[in-house]
Design an enzyme around this catalytic site. Structure first.
Site, short mmCIF file in Angstrom:
data_model
loop_
_atom_site.label_atom_id
_atom_site.label_comp_id
_atom_site.label_asym_id
_atom_site.label_seq_id
_atom_site.Cartn_x
_atom_site.Cartn_y
_atom_site.Cartn_z
N CYS A 145 56.54 18.02 30.28
CA CYS A 145 56.85 16.53 30.79
C CYS A 145 57.17 15.67 29.83
O CYS A 145 57.66 14.50 30.11
CB CYS A 145 55.66 16.25 31.91
SG CYS A 145 54.81 17.68 32.65
N HIS A 174 53.59 7.30 32.62
CA HIS A 174 53.85 8.64 32.99
C HIS A 174 53.36 8.82 34.67
O HIS A 174 54.17 9.47 35.47
CB HIS A 174 53.14 9.41 32.30
CG HIS A 174 53.44 11.12 32.31
ND1 HIS A 174 54.48 11.48 32.26
CD2 HIS A 174 52.72 12.18 32.54
CE1 HIS A 174 54.53 12.81 32.28
NE2 HIS A 174 53.34 13.24 32.65
N GLU A 188 45.54 7.94 31.74
CA GLU A 188 46.57 7.03 31.21
C GLU A 188 46.21 5.51 31.18
O GLU A 188 46.31 4.79 30.48
CB GLU A 188 48.00 7.23 31.97
CG GLU A 188 49.09 6.32 31.47
CD GLU A 188 50.61 6.79 31.95
OE1 GLU A 188 51.40 6.44 31.34
OE2 GLU A 188 50.41 7.23 33.01
N LYS A 228 57.81 7.42 39.21
CA LYS A 228 57.69 8.63 40.05
C LYS A 228 57.34 8.55 41.56
O LYS A 228 57.36 9.62 42.19
CB LYS A 228 56.61 9.53 39.03
CG LYS A 228 57.23 9.99 37.87
CD LYS A 228 56.17 11.15 37.13
CE LYS A 228 56.67 11.61 35.88
NZ LYS A 228 56.54 10.57 34.91
N HIS A 276 58.36 14.08 40.11
CA HIS A 276 58.22 14.24 38.67
C HIS A 276 59.23 15.29 38.15
O HIS A 276 59.40 16.35 38.78
CB HIS A 276 56.77 14.98 38.46
CG HIS A 276 56.58 15.03 36.98
ND1 HIS A 276 57.38 15.05 35.99
CD2 HIS A 276 55.42 15.49 36.36
CE1 HIS A 276 56.63 15.11 34.79
NE2 HIS A 276 55.48 15.36 34.94
N PHE A 310 52.06 18.83 29.85
CA PHE A 310 51.43 20.10 29.90
C PHE A 310 51.35 20.62 28.52
O PHE A 310 52.27 20.47 27.77
CB PHE A 310 51.71 21.28 30.45
CG PHE A 310 51.33 20.88 31.96
CD1 PHE A 310 50.63 19.99 32.77
CD2 PHE A 310 51.87 21.79 33.22
CE1 PHE A 310 50.35 19.76 34.01
CE2 PHE A 310 51.54 21.59 34.45
CZ PHE A 310 50.80 20.73 34.87
#
Length: 412
Positions: free
Chosen positions: A163, A302, A313, A334, A339, A398
């Site tokens: 990501c 994110h 976050e 998002k 995503h 990830f």
């Protein structure tokens, strides 16, 4: 001496628009790109929603042979790159092509091509899969096809960092120009992985929400968030060394100020709960840009809508910005695009640049129930005009990959 880098061209194919103007207008208005999956029948699976690119006809953007020899993720990328090139007004004639390069990420590449080839190989024999399987499915082919299309013969690369890939791509391209290795770079990310296997894989690891209401599926920072929604699309930015851009009279969207990257080195999929890894990337980007935290007015988060990410976050932002964290705005687009994996960071970098240009912060839509662990200004439901100096965009992938990019409003 570090050279200054600016953004002079933008291109995008997203779940809310097939061009940059379409996409930005939709994002300003809080349009949701999430809907029932149409690319295959998801009836047998737990997840039935995705943020698909709608109405994309490859032959509207590519000739038939090009379209046939590109995976969907590459079609998106080349289309976005052509828009960025046209938008920038940059032409290779009279330039040194070795000083022009491409860095475009994809997290998974041609997932649907692999699935089709696997089924065909199992049925007909493995030596009878298409000769185009490998050269259309591999992740780097979007970058390669953009280079072929433009004639850019400098560095051509494809960071694969889940990501965070799109942000690594634009950040690496920024440093490559700033440090003198190139004058012009096309950079970004692309993804097209709304397939039965990809959806199934993310579902089985409990990453995707199983909510079937598009209005409550991707709800970053909301207490009821339960996982992300898969998106697809591409974004490509054209970066130039400042004097190079000025010499040709290019319009300038914003200045690329800073870039930071780190690794949690903690877990395959979960972020460090204290947000320290993401905080390092943000702090590095701010310092790299010669800014101070109190000059950052907007963060494109994110913000995946997973319980761990959004809380982590938020903690990371507080670590970096201290008391200022409660005075800046942090929204997750998002909530509208889903995503987009390897394309997410590129799309969100593009959004951050447009936010600076227009002095407008896009919202986090469908926000209803506050979470005490996500207690910052998330620009709920309605975007707002604002005077912005610096905008930061975060990607946390990830594998513990963290990347942040910092942009500065262009004042000419």
């Amino acid at each position: 001496m570090k050279r200054r880098v600016v953004i002079t061209g933008l291109g995008a194919v997203t779940p809310v628009g097939l061009t940059v103007p379409e996409s930005w207008q939709a994002l300003r208005q809080g349009v949701c790109g999430i809907a029932p999956i149409t690319q295959y029948d998801p009836a047998a699976q737990k997840v039935t929603l995705a943020a698909e690119v709608k109405g994309f006809v490859p032959e509207d953007h590519l000739n038939k042979q090009e379209a046939r020899r590109m995976g969907r993720f590459t079609q998106f990328a080349v289309t976005a790159a052509r828009e960025a090139m046209t938008d920038s007004g940059f032409q290779l004639s009279g330039e040194n092509p070795d000083r022009c390069g491409v860095i475009v990420s994809s997290g998974i590449g041609g997932q649907s091509i692999t699935e089709t080839a696997c089924l065909r190989g199992a049925e007909r024999g493995w030596d009878k899969v298409s000769p185009f399987y490998i050269p259309t499915a591999i992740c780097n082919m979007a970058a390669g096809q953009i280079a072929i299309d433009t004639g850019f013969t400098g560095l051509c690369s494809c960071p694969v960092t889940a990501c965070a890939g799109g942000t690594n791509a634009v950040g690496d391209a920024f440093h490559y120009i700033r440090d003198g290795y190139a004058d012009v770079m096309l950079c970004g990310g692309t993804e097209a992985s709304i397939t039965p296997l990809a959806i199934g894989g993310f579902t089985s690891m409990k990453a995707l929400t199983q909510v079937d209401d598009p209005n409550r599926a991707s709800i970053p920072f909301d207490l009821e968030r339960s996982g992300f929604v898969m998106g697809e699309g591409a974004a490509v930015l054209l970066l130039e060394e400042l004097e190079h851009a000025q010499k040709r009279g290019a319009k300038i969207y914003a200045e690329f100020a800073g870039y930071g990257a780190s690794c949690d080195a903690y877990h395959m999929t979960a972020p460090r709960p204290d947000g320290s890894g993401g905080a390092k990337a943000m702090a590095m980007a701010v310092a790299d840009g010669g800014a101070v935290p109190e000059e950052v007015d907007y963060i494109n988060a994110h913000g995946t809508s997973t319980p761990l990410n959004d809380a982590g976050e938020t903690a990371a932002v507080k670590l970096v910005f201290g008391d200022w964290a409660r005075r800046l705005a942090i929204s997750s687009t998002k909530s509208m695009t889903g995503h987009m994996l390897g394309a997410a960071g590129a799309v969100e970098a593009l959004i951050s640049v447009l936010a600076l240009r227009d002095g407008f912060i896009p919202p986090t839509i469908h926000y209803q129930i506050p979470d005490p662990a996500c207690d910052l200004d998330v620009v709920p439901n309605v975007g707002r005009a604002a005077s912005l100096r610096y905008a930061l965009s975060n990607s946390l992938g990830f594998g513990g990959h963290n990347a942040s990019v910092l942009f500065k409003r262009w004042e000419g």
